[in-house]
Design a protein around this motif. Structure first.
Motif, PDB file in Angstrom:
ATOM      1  N   HIS A 147       2.058   4.541  -3.029  1.00 23.10           N
ATOM      2  CA  HIS A 147       1.983   6.010  -2.950  1.00 23.10           C
ATOM      3  C   HIS A 147       3.190   6.698  -3.586  1.00 23.10           C
ATOM      4  O   HIS A 147       3.129   7.884  -3.889  1.00 23.10           O
ATOM      5  CB  HIS A 147       1.853   6.464  -1.495  1.00 23.10           C
ATOM      6  CG  HIS A 147       0.502   6.183  -0.899  1.00 23.10           C
ATOM      7  ND1 HIS A 147      -0.659   6.321  -1.617  1.00 23.10           N
ATOM      8  CD2 HIS A 147       0.134   5.784   0.346  1.00 23.10           C
ATOM      9  CE1 HIS A 147      -1.686   6.011  -0.834  1.00 23.10           C
ATOM     10  NE2 HIS A 147      -1.237   5.676   0.359  1.00 23.10           N
ATOM     11  N   GLU A 189      -5.730   7.068  -1.860  1.00 25.04           N
ATOM     12  CA  GLU A 189      -6.029   6.038  -0.860  1.00 25.04           C
ATOM     13  C   GLU A 189      -6.893   4.902  -1.411  1.00 25.04           C
ATOM     14  O   GLU A 189      -6.697   3.745  -1.069  1.00 25.04           O
ATOM     15  CB  GLU A 189      -6.670   6.661   0.375  1.00 25.04           C
ATOM     16  CG  GLU A 189      -5.741   7.615   1.126  1.00 25.04           C
ATOM     17  CD  GLU A 189      -4.376   7.033   1.466  1.00 25.04           C
ATOM     18  OE1 GLU A 189      -4.203   5.806   1.426  1.00 25.04           O
ATOM     19  OE2 GLU A 189      -3.456   7.832   1.749  1.00 25.04           O
ATOM     20  N   HIS A 229       0.838  -1.206   0.000  1.00 22.99           N
ATOM     21  CA  HIS A 229       0.000   0.000   0.000  1.00 22.99           C
ATOM     22  C   HIS A 229       0.875   1.260   0.000  1.00 22.99           C
ATOM     23  O   HIS A 229       0.712   2.139  -0.846  1.00 22.99           O
ATOM     24  CB  HIS A 229      -0.919  -0.020   1.230  1.00 22.99           C
ATOM     25  CG  HIS A 229      -1.768   1.213   1.373  1.00 22.99           C
ATOM     26  ND1 HIS A 229      -3.133   1.193   1.243  1.00 22.99           N
ATOM     27  CD2 HIS A 229      -1.441   2.501   1.632  1.00 22.99           C
ATOM     28  CE1 HIS A 229      -3.609   2.414   1.415  1.00 22.99           C
ATOM     29  NE2 HIS A 229      -2.599   3.234   1.663  1.00 22.99           N
ATOM     30  N   GLU A 230       1.812   1.303   0.926  1.00 26.98           N
ATOM     31  CA  GLU A 230       2.613   2.531   1.063  1.00 26.98           C
ATOM     32  C   GLU A 230       3.510   2.759  -0.147  1.00 26.98           C
ATOM     33  O   GLU A 230       3.681   3.886  -0.587  1.00 26.98           O
ATOM     34  CB  GLU A 230       3.449   2.499   2.346  1.00 26.98           C
ATOM     35  CG  GLU A 230       2.628   2.397   3.626  1.00 26.98           C
ATOM     36  CD  GLU A 230       1.510   3.417   3.750  1.00 26.98           C
ATOM     37  OE1 GLU A 230       1.575   4.460   3.068  1.00 26.98           O
ATOM     38  OE2 GLU A 230       0.558   3.167   4.509  1.00 26.98           O
ATOM     39  N   TYR A 287     -10.902   5.357   1.371  1.00 30.08           N
ATOM     40  CA  TYR A 287     -10.243   4.054   1.468  1.00 30.08           C
ATOM     41  C   TYR A 287     -11.209   2.942   1.061  1.00 30.08           C
ATOM     42  O   TYR A 287     -10.848   2.041   0.320  1.00 30.08           O
ATOM     43  CB  TYR A 287      -9.768   3.789   2.896  1.00 30.08           C
ATOM     44  CG  TYR A 287      -8.621   4.659   3.338  1.00 30.08           C
ATOM     45  CD1 TYR A 287      -7.320   4.176   3.357  1.00 30.08           C
ATOM     46  CD2 TYR A 287      -8.839   5.972   3.740  1.00 30.08           C
ATOM     47  CE1 TYR A 287      -6.266   4.968   3.775  1.00 30.08           C
ATOM     48  CE2 TYR A 287      -7.784   6.779   4.164  1.00 30.08           C
ATOM     49  CZ  TYR A 287      -6.501   6.268   4.178  1.00 30.08           C
ATOM     50  OH  TYR A 287      -5.462   7.056   4.582  1.00 30.08           O
TER      51      TYR A 287
END
Ligand SMILES: [Zn+2]
Length: 497
Positions: free
Chosen positions: A336, A353, A332-333, A413
């Motif tokens: 970004h 998100e 997920h991170e 999200y």
């Protein structure tokens, strides 16, 4: 005090009069101080923080921090600004404030509760400037401060257990460990939006310890058993996080990845580093190379301290180093890193998100061979969206595009993920990657609004996405589909011609 004075008075009348005057005075004083403590919620936070230099010494013996920060602010408004409002942890005291010429500035400080969050107490500081900051001008002030960190668990933020301890110390905005421009009002600070600044932090600790930060290590200088680590931010930052412990460091120099880990978790750190490298390769394959990538760091923190993400760093609790089950957080991170900065004044954040959630499940399917991860994830997030709509009917009525304005970005999200899942099924995997990859390549230098994203996707896709975006971004038909538990396949059919 008043009644004692009265007792010494012999003339009854004077005594009564004095008592009355005292009572009146007290009433006046109380209402004045209440006036002072209130009224923050009507303020507007105009000053922008553009540069931050923080010198910190950690005094483990006395469990204190001693800080000196050079804060540069900018006035984008037409109105001249005479005061700089600051908030700091309740047990940190400012000892001096100076301007750029090292001349002392006058300031007040008092411990106050946030107006809209009573348990949250801060030291509120107001610095008076000799000359107002005019439109377009910047101003640098130096603030010297020191004191204790003892967490914020009383506010309900139970993860903020921050304190000075040789085992582990964390300096972060959650515990207000450094002064930030702001008022004791959550609403007002939030309305000002996230700051975007450059920083340089110099942290001095005993030589046995390692200072970890997500920025670039500029220098490490030892003198007399002490060591000073200097870090500079890589991308414009909105927060500064510094963790100090007896860290070990693992590195992947090719991808510029770094993992700061506790000594006992070296094996877990290897697993994390390996997963990050594979994720970088996967996303590079999907979206194209990262533009001026300058690395990414993971910093391990003890369980219960709350994981955090900055633009180039993940602060991750220990559990993620102990089980493969949590690697999705890194997927997920890392997604970004291919993010495009949001240019809307109050961004909805569904493009970052919602996409991050979608990609974490998709990467699970691809990297861990976890079949059905996307579908399961979508079901879990649909259920969470339904639950939120039940509690707060507003969730059902606000379209995704307005989540920022309506303070509903949490829903980006859940509903955002489902939006991307539908889009993925609608256009197919190759075209989905093409839309996202070209969006990143086109806008990574300039940033983009949500409208830019929608227009770009429409332009690139071979499928007519007009109705899809009308219902998912600008309208609320999509909320009804989720609430009525319509299967994804059925939803996708609505947009196929
Ligand atoms: Zn995220």
């Amino acid at each position: 005090m008043g009644s004692k004075t009265n007792k010494t008075n012999q003339v009854g009348k004077i005594s009564v009069r004095l008592t009355l005057v005292c009572v009146l005075l007290i009433v006046c004083l109380i209402s004045v101080s209440q006036l002072q403590a209130q009224g923050f919620s009507d303020k507007e936070l105009i000053l922008k923080t553009i540069d931050y230099k923080l010198d910190l010494k950690i005094d483990y013996e006395n469990e204190k921090i001693l800080g000196n920060c050079q804060l540069t602010v900018f006035n984008p408004s037409e109105q001249p600004i005479r005061h700089i409002p600051l908030t700091l942890y309740r047990l940190l005291k400012v000892t001096s404030v100076k301007d750029g010429q090292r001349v002392d500035l006058s300031f007040t400080q008092q411990v106050l509760s946030f107006e809209d969050w009573e348990q949250l107490q801060v030291n509120y500081i107001e610095v008076s400037l000799k000359n107002p900051i005019q439109q377009g001008e910047r101003k640098t002030i130096s603030i010297q401060y020191q004191g204790y960190l003892l967490g914020y668990s009383e506010t309900g933020m139970r993860y903020v257990k921050d304190r000075v301890d040789e085992e582990f110390t964390i300096i972060r905005p959650d515990c207000k460990a450094y002064p930030e421009v702001g008022y004791p009002s959550w609403k007002v600070n939030r309305a000002a939006g996230l700051q975007s600044f450059n920083y340089l932090v110099n942290v001095t600790v005993p030589e046995s310890l390692v200072v970890a930060n997500g920025g670039k290590l500029v220098s490490r200088v030892s003198t007399n058993g002490l060591v000073t680590y200097s870090y500079r931010n890589i991308k414009p930052a909105w927060r500064i996080d510094v963790a100090i412990a007896q860290y070990g460091i693992l590195e992947d120099k090719v991808n510029m990845l770094r993992v700061f880990h506790f000594q006992e978790d070296k094996e877990g750190a290897r697993m994390v580093l390996d997963a990050m490298r594979k994720t970088m390769e996967l996303f590079t394959d999907w979206f194209g190379p990262l533009r001026d990538s300058q690395g990414f760091a993971v910093i391990e923190i003890p369980e219960g301290y709350g994981s955090q993400t900055d633009v180039t760093c993940i602060i991750q609790t220990r559990s993620a180093f102990q089980s493969k089950e949590q690697l999705y957080q890194f997927y997920h991170e890392i997604s970004h890193l291919w993010g495009v900065e949001a240019r809307d004044p109050l961004p909805s954040r569904f493009e970052s998100e919602g996409l991050g959630m979608f990609l974490q499940y998709l990467a699970q399917e691809k990297l861990e061979n976890k079949k059905g991860a996307l579908e399961k994830g979508a079901q879990r997030l649909s259920a969470s969206f339904r639950q939120k709509c039940q509690k707060n009917p507003k969730c059902r009525e606000v379209p995704i595009i307005d989540y920022g304005k309506e303070m509903l970005t949490d829903l980006s999200y859940s509903k955002g993920m489902i939006l991307f899942y539908v889009l993925y099924k609608l256009v197919g995997e190759d075209e989905f990657f093409k839309i996202m990859g070209t969006f990143y390549q086109k806008y990574n230098q300039t940033g983009a609004t949500s409208d830019d994203f929608v227009n770009h996707a429409k332009e690139v896709s071979s499928v007519d996405l007009t109705k899809f975006f009308e219902e998912w971004v600008y309208g609320t038909e999509s909320s009804e589909y989720i609430i009525n538990e319509i299967p994804i396949e059925e939803i996708v059919k609505k947009y196929r011609w």
